[in-house]
Design an enzyme around this catalytic site. Structure first.
Site, PDB file in Angstrom:
ATOM      1  N   LYS A  54       0.844  -1.204   0.000  1.00  0.00           N
ATOM      2  CA  LYS A  54       0.000   0.000   0.000  1.00  0.00           C
ATOM      3  C   LYS A  54       0.875   1.249   0.000  1.00  0.00           C
ATOM      4  CE  LYS A  54      -3.879  -2.246   2.278  1.00  0.00           C
ATOM      5  NZ  LYS A  54      -4.501  -2.666   3.525  1.00  0.00           N
ATOM      6  N   GLN A  98      -4.724  -1.289   9.727  1.00  0.00           N
ATOM      7  CA  GLN A  98      -4.669  -2.626   9.136  1.00  0.00           C
ATOM      8  C   GLN A  98      -5.300  -3.649  10.078  1.00  0.00           C
ATOM      9  OE1 GLN A  98      -3.407  -3.348   5.961  1.00  0.00           O
ATOM     10  NE2 GLN A  98      -4.245  -5.380   6.341  1.00  0.00           N
ATOM     11  N   ASP A 121     -11.167   3.064   4.237  1.00  0.00           N
ATOM     12  CA  ASP A 121     -11.587   1.658   4.177  1.00  0.00           C
ATOM     13  C   ASP A 121     -13.115   1.547   4.182  1.00  0.00           C
ATOM     14  OD1 ASP A 121      -9.791  -0.367   3.808  1.00  0.00           O
ATOM     15  OD2 ASP A 121      -9.203  -0.531   5.908  1.00  0.00           O
TER      16      ASP A 121
END
Ligand code: NAD
Length: 297
Positions: A54, A98, A121
């Site tokens: 990422k 994460q 997200d």
């Protein structure tokens, strides 16, 4: 019929190119550089690989990448304090924590601490509610990537029968919501679904997000259906090596489907590309600038 392969890798490359062009114009016209902060707690090897990838792709798109690696025993209050700091930081337009988090940390509490406007997200309860009511929201990256591929392949999805196998908050539920918002007739199947084969056989669109290697055989697929395989499973081959496979049995499904995504090279690359797109979208919204709707739901 032999299915058309939906090349997620190539599609993701095109998304990244467009994102990089948007970033360049944000810099040139507004002196703004979008920034993505990724927070990793602990040393889960798979998470470390994702976070590295990422960060690399964020920089390649011309954005600022901020990586925070915290010890596995980081306290909840320290993690929440870090999120508060990122929420207040004007250089940060997207925040991603994460998952999974170590067991002593409450994932819901942590995710809901992220400012909804920076929740790239799309897991914050406000964004879930906005998506559920068909309002403008940040959309979870993996289902967004699936939707973009489906729209690209079919144009309109209106009236199609879609079956989503899997009801996780990360993939299955938002995927079903997105398909519903695009006027599909949607069935969500899960581990307690009866006669799964018959349910799947009705579908024009099958999205498999289960986490069970090759569980969907070709004889569950309606002739000409589109199959989107979200699963990423590492299995051992007869030669003692390992390889990645999806949740559908590729060869038998490709023999009857109209179109299918491969694993690897299908949904996976689209997920990070959509994270980059979401970061630019968040940046535009935060600064009150016009956003490119091509990569939003
Ligand atoms: P999850 O474990 O949270 O959810 C799995 C779902 O599958 C559950 O809702 C469960 O009800 C359902 N299920 C389990 N067994 C079933 C069965 N026998 N029949 C029908 N349904 C069953 O998983 P997740 O986070 O949604 O991920 C699913 C898969 O997608 C995993 O392989 C994961 O690695 C992969 N994934 C890929 C990406 C990507 O970028 N490509 C992103 C996220 C997840």
């Amino acid at each position: 019929m032999t299915a058309q392969v939906i090349d997620g890798k190539a599609f993701a490359g095109r998304v990244r190119e467009k994102v990089a062009a948007q970033v360049a114009s944000l810099k040139a016209e507004h002196n703004i550089t979008p920034g993505l902060a990724v927070v990793l707690v602990g040393e889960d090897p798979a998470s470390q690989v994702y976070v590295r990838s990422k960060g690399k792709q964020t920089v390649e798109a011309g954005m600022n990448s901020y990586e925070y690696k915290l010890e596995a025993d980081t306290s909840e209050s320290d993690l929440l304090a870090m999120i508060d700091k990122l929420n207040a930081d004007d250089n940060v337009h997207g925040i991603l924590v994460q998952l999974p988090l170590p067991k002593h940390l409450n994932e819901d509490l942590v995710i809901n601490r992220i400012a909804p406007s920076k929740d790239v997200d799309g897991f914050h309860i406000s964004n879930v509610g906005l998506l559920g009511t068909g309002q403008k929201s940040m959309v979870p990256c993996t289902p967004l990537g699936c939707l973009l591929m489906l729209r690209d392949h079919h144009g309109s999805l209106s009236g199609m029968d879609a079956v989503v196998i899997g009801r996780s908050n990360i993939v299955g539920k938002p995927m079903a919501q997105l398909l519903l918002n695009d006027s599909c007739t949607v069935t969500i199947a899960h581990s307690r679904t009866k006669n799964l084969a018959d349910v799947v056989r009705r579908a024009d669109i099958v999205v498999a997000a289960v986490g069970r290697p090759e569980m969907v055989p070709g004889d569950w697929i309606k002739e000409g259906a589109t199959v989107i395989d979200v699963g990423i499973n590492r299995i051992e081959t007869d030669e003692g090596k390992t390889k990645l496979v999806g949740d559908v049995d590729y060869d038998s499904c490709a023999a009857v489907a109209g179109a299918i995504t491969p694993v690897p090279g299908g949904v996976g690359p689209m997920t990070i590309a959509c994270l980059l797109a979401n970061t630019v979208t968040a940046c535009c919204r935060i600064h009150g600038l016009a956003e490119d709707n091509e990569f939003t739901a």
